[in-house]
Design a protein around this motif. Structure first.
Motif, PDB file in Angstrom:
ATOM      1  N   VAL A   1     -40.119 -79.971 -86.265  1.00  0.00           N
ATOM      2  CA  VAL A   1     -38.886 -79.959 -87.047  1.00  0.00           C
ATOM      3  C   VAL A   1     -39.002 -80.981 -88.173  1.00  0.00           C
ATOM      4  N   HIS A   2     -38.702 -80.554 -89.414  1.00  0.00           N
ATOM      5  CA  HIS A   2     -38.773 -81.445 -90.568  1.00  0.00           C
ATOM      6  C   HIS A   2     -37.418 -81.491 -91.281  1.00  0.00           C
ATOM      7  N   ASP A   3     -37.107 -82.629 -91.888  1.00  0.00           N
ATOM      8  CA  ASP A   3     -35.950 -82.776 -92.794  1.00  0.00           C
ATOM      9  C   ASP A   3     -34.649 -82.312 -92.143  1.00  0.00           C
ATOM     10  N   CYS A   4     -34.393 -82.780 -90.939  1.00  0.00           N
ATOM     11  CA  CYS A   4     -33.202 -82.343 -90.211  1.00  0.00           C
ATOM     12  C   CYS A   4     -31.951 -83.038 -90.737  1.00  0.00           C
ATOM     13  N   THR A   5     -30.917 -82.241 -90.996  1.00  0.00           N
ATOM     14  CA  THR A   5     -29.622 -82.750 -91.452  1.00  0.00           C
ATOM     15  C   THR A   5     -28.536 -82.250 -90.520  1.00  0.00           C
ATOM     16  N   HIS A   6     -27.673 -83.154 -90.077  1.00  0.00           N
ATOM     17  CA  HIS A   6     -26.541 -82.771 -89.233  1.00  0.00           C
ATOM     18  C   HIS A   6     -25.343 -82.471 -90.119  1.00  0.00           C
ATOM     19  N   ILE A   7     -24.785 -81.276 -89.961  1.00  0.00           N
ATOM     20  CA  ILE A   7     -23.610 -80.866 -90.729  1.00  0.00           C
ATOM     21  C   ILE A   7     -22.456 -80.723 -89.751  1.00  0.00           C
ATOM     22  N   GLY A   8     -21.530 -81.657 -89.771  1.00  0.00           N
ATOM     23  CA  GLY A   8     -20.438 -81.654 -88.808  1.00  0.00           C
ATOM     24  C   GLY A   8     -19.500 -80.483 -88.986  1.00  0.00           C
ATOM     25  N   THR A   9     -19.109 -79.908 -87.900  1.00  0.00           N
ATOM     26  CA  THR A   9     -18.146 -78.802 -87.904  1.00  0.00           C
ATOM     27  C   THR A   9     -17.244 -78.945 -86.695  1.00  0.00           C
ATOM     28  N   PRO A  10     -16.173 -78.155 -86.638  1.00  0.00           N
ATOM     29  CA  PRO A  10     -15.337 -78.163 -85.434  1.00  0.00           C
ATOM     30  C   PRO A  10     -16.134 -77.727 -84.210  1.00  0.00           C
ATOM     31  N   ALA A  11     -15.707 -78.176 -83.056  1.00  0.00           N
ATOM     32  CA  ALA A  11     -16.374 -77.804 -81.809  1.00  0.00           C
ATOM     33  C   ALA A  11     -16.064 -76.354 -81.458  1.00  0.00           C
ATOM     34  N   GLY A  12     -16.873 -75.817 -80.574  1.00  0.00           N
ATOM     35  CA  GLY A  12     -16.621 -74.473 -80.065  1.00  0.00           C
ATOM     36  C   GLY A  12     -17.195 -73.369 -80.922  1.00  0.00           C
ATOM     37  N   ILE A  13     -18.379 -73.580 -81.529  1.00  0.00           N
ATOM     38  CA  ILE A  13     -19.006 -72.532 -82.339  1.00  0.00           C
ATOM     39  C   ILE A  13     -19.473 -71.405 -81.427  1.00  0.00           C
ATOM     40  N   LEU A  14     -19.135 -70.170 -81.821  1.00  0.00           N
ATOM     41  CA  LEU A  14     -19.503 -69.009 -81.025  1.00  0.00           C
ATOM     42  C   LEU A  14     -20.483 -68.086 -81.732  1.00  0.00           C
ATOM     43  N   SER A  15     -20.470 -68.045 -83.078  1.00  0.00           N
ATOM     44  CA  SER A  15     -21.426 -67.214 -83.809  1.00  0.00           C
ATOM     45  C   SER A  15     -21.594 -67.741 -85.223  1.00  0.00           C
ATOM     46  N   PHE A  16     -22.605 -67.220 -85.924  1.00  0.00           N
ATOM     47  CA  PHE A  16     -23.020 -67.752 -87.219  1.00  0.00           C
ATOM     48  C   PHE A  16     -23.483 -66.594 -88.090  1.00  0.00           C
ATOM     49  N   LYS A  17     -23.085 -66.588 -89.386  1.00  0.00           N
ATOM     50  CA  LYS A  17     -23.560 -65.597 -90.342  1.00  0.00           C
ATOM     51  C   LYS A  17     -23.704 -66.249 -91.708  1.00  0.00           C
ATOM     52  N   GLU A  18     -24.549 -65.646 -92.551  1.00  0.00           N
ATOM     53  CA  GLU A  18     -24.684 -66.056 -93.941  1.00  0.00           C
ATOM     54  C   GLU A  18     -24.308 -64.872 -94.815  1.00  0.00           C
ATOM     55  N   SER A  19     -23.393 -65.067 -95.771  1.00  0.00           N
ATOM     56  CA  SER A  19     -22.949 -63.981 -96.638  1.00  0.00           C
ATOM     57  C   SER A  19     -22.470 -64.538 -97.971  1.00  0.00           C
ATOM     58  N   ASP A  20     -22.928 -63.922 -99.075  1.00  0.00           N
ATOM     59  CA  ASP A  20     -22.504 -64.305-100.429  1.00  0.00           C
ATOM     60  C   ASP A  20     -22.693 -65.795-100.701  1.00  0.00           C
ATOM     61  N   GLY A  21     -23.803 -66.347-100.222  1.00  0.00           N
ATOM     62  CA  GLY A  21     -24.105 -67.738-100.494  1.00  0.00           C
ATOM     63  C   GLY A  21     -23.343 -68.735 -99.656  1.00  0.00           C
ATOM     64  N   LYS A  22     -22.582 -68.264 -98.678  1.00  0.00           N
ATOM     65  CA  LYS A  22     -21.823 -69.149 -97.808  1.00  0.00           C
ATOM     66  C   LYS A  22     -22.287 -69.003 -96.360  1.00  0.00           C
ATOM     67  N   VAL A  23     -22.090 -70.054 -95.615  1.00  0.00           N
ATOM     68  CA  VAL A  23     -22.287 -70.024 -94.178  1.00  0.00           C
ATOM     69  C   VAL A  23     -20.930 -69.762 -93.535  1.00  0.00           C
ATOM     70  N   TRP A  24     -20.891 -68.837 -92.596  1.00  0.00           N
ATOM     71  CA  TRP A  24     -19.665 -68.509 -91.875  1.00  0.00           C
ATOM     72  C   TRP A  24     -19.902 -68.743 -90.395  1.00  0.00           C
ATOM     73  N   ILE A  25     -18.978 -69.454 -89.758  1.00  0.00           N
ATOM     74  CA  ILE A  25     -19.065 -69.627 -88.312  1.00  0.00           C
ATOM     75  C   ILE A  25     -17.745 -69.179 -87.683  1.00  0.00           C
ATOM     76  N   THR A  26     -17.855 -68.666 -86.470  1.00  0.00           N
ATOM     77  CA  THR A  26     -16.660 -68.339 -85.707  1.00  0.00           C
ATOM     78  C   THR A  26     -16.565 -69.321 -84.554  1.00  0.00           C
ATOM     79  N   THR A  27     -15.342 -69.694 -84.221  1.00  0.00           N
ATOM     80  CA  THR A  27     -15.113 -70.708 -83.199  1.00  0.00           C
ATOM     81  C   THR A  27     -13.947 -70.293 -82.307  1.00  0.00           C
ATOM     82  N   ILE A  28     -13.650 -71.145 -81.334  1.00  0.00           N
ATOM     83  CA  ILE A  28     -12.498 -70.908 -80.469  1.00  0.00           C
ATOM     84  C   ILE A  28     -11.191 -71.178 -81.210  1.00  0.00           C
TER      85      ILE A  28
END
Length: 212
Positions: free
Chosen positions: A68-95
């Protein structure tokens, strides 16, 4: 070769040798890793349930050691359930709903806009800009331009109202697939007019592997 996330780290699986090698430098995100996603810039995202997102590069060193190289932690709300990339954005679904990330800021999207549940377990984007989300109570289609929401349930033809986390696909032929606790459903978004769940249903769902 295949990169795999697990409860105790990230591994590189060599299909020809049928062997696993653990990646060096993966100790930052060992709290409930949920999966990996390689983005359009060849960076890898690891989304965890209770520690947010991590973005990094995965590569094999000269000696073949996955690292693993150049690891960056990007804080988000807890409870991530899924992840997608669309139109240049990251989308996550949570509880607690849907969040988008443009590289600088997180936005809490569509919260309290009439979805059947804010516990969102899967997300897909159709060719017309519609956002489809599977929740723990119903399938929802969101129209971003108007913030309108249409919801679908068992009475509309779904095998179950509760959806599985990360069990969805928007196929290249325009077919949408969503997994539920009662089986998998497929439909083509462009083939029907959306209607409220309170009206007579005009949606036809095909259930894969079930009795319907």
């Amino acid at each position: 070769k295949l990169w795999i996330s697990s409860a105790d780290g990230i591994y590189l699986y060599d299909i020809e040798k049928d062997s696993f090698r653990r990646a060096k430098g993966d100790t930052l995100f060992q709290t409930h890793p949920m999966g990996l996603h390689r983005d359009s810039q060849d960076m890898v995202w690891c989304f965890t349930y209770d520690s947010g997102l991590f973005r990094f590069r995965l590569a094999e060193d000269i000696d073949g050691q996955p690292t693993v190289h150049d690891c960056t932690h990007i804080g988000t709300p807890a409870g991530i359930l899924s992840f997608k990339e669309s139109d240049g954005k990251v989308w996550i679904t949570t509880i607690q709903g849907i969040y988008s990330y443009d590289g600088k800021l997180w936005r809490h999207e569509f919260y309290g806009k009439g979805m059947s549940s804010n516990c969102v377990r899967s997300i897909e984007f159709d060719s017309k800009g519609g956002i489809w989300v599977g929740t723990d109570f119903g399938l929802n289609r969101i129209e971003p331009a108007t913030n309108s929401v249409s919801a679908y349930f068992i009475e509309n033809g779904l095998p179950a109202n509760e959806f599985r986390a990360r069990a969805s696909l928007y196929a290249s032929d325009g077919t949408m697939y969503f997994g539920t606790i009662g089986g998998m459903s497929r439909f083509v978004p462009s083939d029907f007019s959306l209607s409220s769940h309170s009206n007579a249903p005009r949606v036809s769902f095909a259930v894969v592997g079930g009795e319907r």
